[in-house]
Every structure is written in structure tokens, then in C-alpha cells.
Design a protein around this motif. Structure first.
Motif, short mmCIF file in Angstrom:
data_model
loop_
_atom_site.label_atom_id
_atom_site.label_comp_id
_atom_site.label_asym_id
_atom_site.label_seq_id
_atom_site.Cartn_x
_atom_site.Cartn_y
_atom_site.Cartn_z
N MET A 1 0.86 -1.15 0.00
CA MET A 1 0.00 0.00 0.00
C MET A 1 0.91 1.22 0.00
SD MET A 1 -3.49 0.45 2.19
CE MET A 1 -3.39 -1.03 3.04
N PRO A 2 0.64 2.30 -0.56
CA PRO A 2 -0.61 2.99 -0.80
C PRO A 2 -1.22 2.68 -2.19
CG PRO A 2 1.19 4.44 -1.29
CD PRO A 2 1.79 3.15 -0.81
N HIS A 3 -2.51 2.60 -2.20
CA HIS A 3 -3.23 2.34 -3.44
C HIS A 3 -4.19 3.50 -3.70
CE1 HIS A 3 -2.66 -2.22 -2.59
NE2 HIS A 3 -1.54 -1.60 -2.86
N LEU A 4 -4.12 4.05 -4.89
CA LEU A 4 -5.04 5.10 -5.32
C LEU A 4 -5.92 4.49 -6.40
CD1 LEU A 4 -6.02 8.05 -5.32
CD2 LEU A 4 -4.21 8.55 -6.98
N VAL A 5 -7.20 4.37 -6.08
CA VAL A 5 -8.16 3.76 -7.00
C VAL A 5 -9.06 4.86 -7.56
CG1 VAL A 5 -10.05 2.10 -7.25
CG2 VAL A 5 -8.10 1.56 -5.78
N MET A 6 -9.19 4.86 -8.87
CA MET A 6 -10.02 5.85 -9.54
C MET A 6 -11.18 5.13 -10.22
SD MET A 6 -8.91 8.77 -12.36
CE MET A 6 -7.58 7.73 -12.89
N LEU A 7 -12.38 5.48 -9.83
CA LEU A 7 -13.58 5.01 -10.50
C LEU A 7 -14.12 6.17 -11.30
CD1 LEU A 7 -15.25 3.30 -7.40
CD2 LEU A 7 -13.84 2.22 -9.16
N TYR A 8 -14.57 5.91 -12.51
CA TYR A 8 -15.06 7.01 -13.34
C TYR A 8 -16.16 6.51 -14.26
CZ TYR A 8 -11.93 4.99 -16.85
OH TYR A 8 -11.31 4.13 -17.72
N SER A 9 -17.01 7.44 -14.67
CA SER A 9 -18.08 7.06 -15.59
C SER A 9 -17.46 6.74 -16.95
CB SER A 9 -19.13 8.18 -15.70
OG SER A 9 -18.53 9.42 -16.02
N GLY A 10 -17.92 5.63 -17.52
CA GLY A 10 -17.34 5.14 -18.76
C GLY A 10 -17.38 6.12 -19.92
N ASN A 11 -18.29 7.08 -19.86
CA ASN A 11 -18.37 8.06 -20.95
C ASN A 11 -17.15 8.98 -21.00
OD1 ASN A 11 -19.21 9.27 -18.50
ND2 ASN A 11 -20.46 10.77 -19.56
N LEU A 12 -16.30 8.95 -19.98
CA LEU A 12 -15.11 9.80 -19.97
C LEU A 12 -13.93 9.17 -20.70
CD1 LEU A 12 -15.22 11.18 -16.32
CD2 LEU A 12 -16.22 12.14 -18.41
N GLU A 13 -14.02 7.90 -21.03
CA GLU A 13 -12.88 7.23 -21.68
C GLU A 13 -12.50 7.90 -22.99
OE1 GLU A 13 -13.17 2.89 -21.69
OE2 GLU A 13 -11.91 3.16 -19.92
N ARG A 14 -13.46 8.42 -23.69
CA ARG A 14 -13.14 9.07 -24.97
C ARG A 14 -12.55 10.47 -24.75
NH1 ARG A 14 -18.86 8.86 -24.76
NH2 ARG A 14 -19.77 10.94 -24.57
N GLU A 15 -12.63 10.97 -23.53
CA GLU A 15 -12.16 12.32 -23.21
C GLU A 15 -10.74 12.36 -22.66
OE1 GLU A 15 -14.04 15.16 -23.54
OE2 GLU A 15 -15.69 14.01 -24.39
N LEU A 16 -10.29 11.28 -22.05
CA LEU A 16 -9.02 11.29 -21.33
C LEU A 16 -8.16 10.09 -21.69
CD1 LEU A 16 -10.01 12.13 -17.65
CD2 LEU A 16 -8.77 13.59 -19.22
N ASP A 17 -6.86 10.28 -21.58
CA ASP A 17 -5.93 9.17 -21.65
C ASP A 17 -5.73 8.71 -20.20
OD1 ASP A 17 -3.73 7.47 -21.73
OD2 ASP A 17 -2.50 8.81 -22.96
N MET A 18 -6.51 7.73 -19.78
CA MET A 18 -6.50 7.29 -18.38
C MET A 18 -5.15 6.73 -17.97
SD MET A 18 -9.08 8.08 -16.71
CE MET A 18 -10.76 8.63 -16.93
N SER A 19 -4.43 6.14 -18.90
CA SER A 19 -3.10 5.65 -18.58
C SER A 19 -2.18 6.81 -18.20
CB SER A 19 -2.53 4.86 -19.76
OG SER A 19 -1.27 4.35 -19.44
N ALA A 20 -2.26 7.90 -18.93
CA ALA A 20 -1.45 9.09 -18.63
C ALA A 20 -1.88 9.70 -17.29
CB ALA A 20 -1.58 10.12 -19.75
N VAL A 21 -3.18 9.70 -17.01
CA VAL A 21 -3.66 10.21 -15.73
C VAL A 21 -3.09 9.36 -14.59
CG1 VAL A 21 -5.71 10.61 -14.30
CG2 VAL A 21 -5.76 11.22 -16.72
N CYS A 22 -3.13 8.06 -14.74
CA CYS A 22 -2.59 7.16 -13.71
C CYS A 22 -1.10 7.41 -13.49
CB CYS A 22 -2.82 5.70 -14.09
SG CYS A 22 -4.54 5.17 -13.99
N ARG A 23 -0.35 7.55 -14.57
CA ARG A 23 1.09 7.80 -14.45
C ARG A 23 1.36 9.13 -13.74
NH1 ARG A 23 0.89 5.79 -19.66
NH2 ARG A 23 1.19 7.88 -20.53
N ALA A 24 0.58 10.15 -14.06
CA ALA A 24 0.78 11.46 -13.43
C ALA A 24 0.47 11.39 -11.93
CB ALA A 24 -0.10 12.51 -14.11
N LEU A 25 -0.59 10.69 -11.58
CA LEU A 25 -0.95 10.56 -10.16
C LEU A 25 0.10 9.74 -9.41
CD1 LEU A 25 -4.79 10.08 -10.58
CD2 LEU A 25 -3.63 12.05 -9.56
N ALA A 26 0.61 8.68 -10.03
CA ALA A 26 1.68 7.90 -9.40
C ALA A 26 2.92 8.77 -9.21
CB ALA A 26 2.01 6.66 -10.23
N GLY A 27 3.21 9.60 -10.19
CA GLY A 27 4.34 10.53 -10.07
C GLY A 27 4.16 11.49 -8.92
#
Length: 145
Positions: A1-27
Motif C-alpha cells: 500500500m498505498p493504493h489510489l483507485v479511480m472510479l469514473y463514468s465510462g463516458n469519460l474514456e473518450r475524453e481522457l488518456d486514463m493511462s497518462a492520468v494514472c502515471r501522473a498521479l503515481a508521479g
């Protein structure tokens, strides 16, 4: 641990690069330091995971937005950071502010294009059962062993 879990409405997948968001948050998590200048989170324990909700109902299902001339499609992002005990309240607050700043930066394109509900919460132990048995942590310990 620590674990940061992000739940999001599926309609946002076309709006964001979730992999990039995850990498930025891990950073952001890697950069957080305590009052003594030491990392708050062990690098080998940092996990950022994102899950889309295929089905969701948000607020009034877009009625108010459509009435105001908007698309009426709402979105949500819920971030939950789970960490073990042992950090001071000030350190937890500092970590929360640092991660929030990166989340706001990463998610700002959503806010510019439409209505999105954003929530970030931090939960701290106590754990009822906590077993760690992977081999990732040794990679980041001094000497690599």
C-alpha cells in the motif's frame, strides 16, 4: 500500500488518456515528502488503478444541462487513496493537497468540456488483515536486495 483507485463514468474514456492520468498521479505520490524530507509512500507500494463504470446515473441524468443548452452528458471521477497507519495528520493533508493538485491538472480538460463531479478521499487503516508477499518492494530498497 498505498493504493489510489479511480472510479469514473465510462463516458469519460473518450475524453481522457486514463493511462497518462494514472502515471501522473503515481508521479505525484512519488514526489510527496514528509516534514523530514523523506518520501511518504514507498515506491514499490504505489499503485494507481482506474476502473470505468459501464453503467452509471449521475445527478438528474443531464436534464438541467440540456435545459441550459449543454450536451447534458455528465461524468464523474472518484479517487480513493488507501494508506496504512503511521503518518501524521499534517503529512496526510500535505499528500492530499499534492495529489489533488495533479488530479485537478489532469482532469481540467473534462471540466472545460462539460459537467463532471470529482471526489477525492483518503482512508487510513486499521487493516483487519494485511499480507504483502510480492517481490516488487526489494527492487526499490537500498542495494536492490
Amino acid at each position: 500500500m498505498p493504493h489510489l483507485v479511480m472510479l469514473y463514468s465510462g463516458n469519460l474514456e473518450r475524453e481522457l488518456d486514463m493511462s497518462a492520468v494514472c502515471r501522473a498521479l503515481a508521479g505525484a505520490m512519488r514526489e510527496v515528502k514528509d516534514d523530514a524530507g523523506k518520501p511518504v509512500f514507498p515506491i514499490g507500494g504505489i499503485r494507481v488503478l482506474a476502473y470505468p463504470a459501464a453503467y452509471h446515473a449521475i445527478a438528474d441524468a443531464g436534464e438541467a444541462g440540456r435545459a441550459a443548452g449543454e450536451s447534458g452528458e455528465y461524468g464523474f471521477v472518484y479517487l480513493n487513496l488507501r494508506m496504512g497507519r503511521g503518518r501524521t495528520p499534517e503529512t496526510i493533508e500535505h499528500a492530499g493537497q499534492a495529489i489533488t493538485a495533479v488530479a485537478k491538472e489532469q482532469l481540467s480538460p473534462l471540466m472545460a468540456r462539460g459537467r463532471v463531479g470529482l471526489t477525492f478521499q483518503i482512508d487510513v487503516g486499521p487493516e483487519v488483515f494485511d499480507a504483502k508477499f510480492g517481490n516488487l518492494h526489494p527492487l526499490f530498497q537500498q542495494g536492490g536486495k
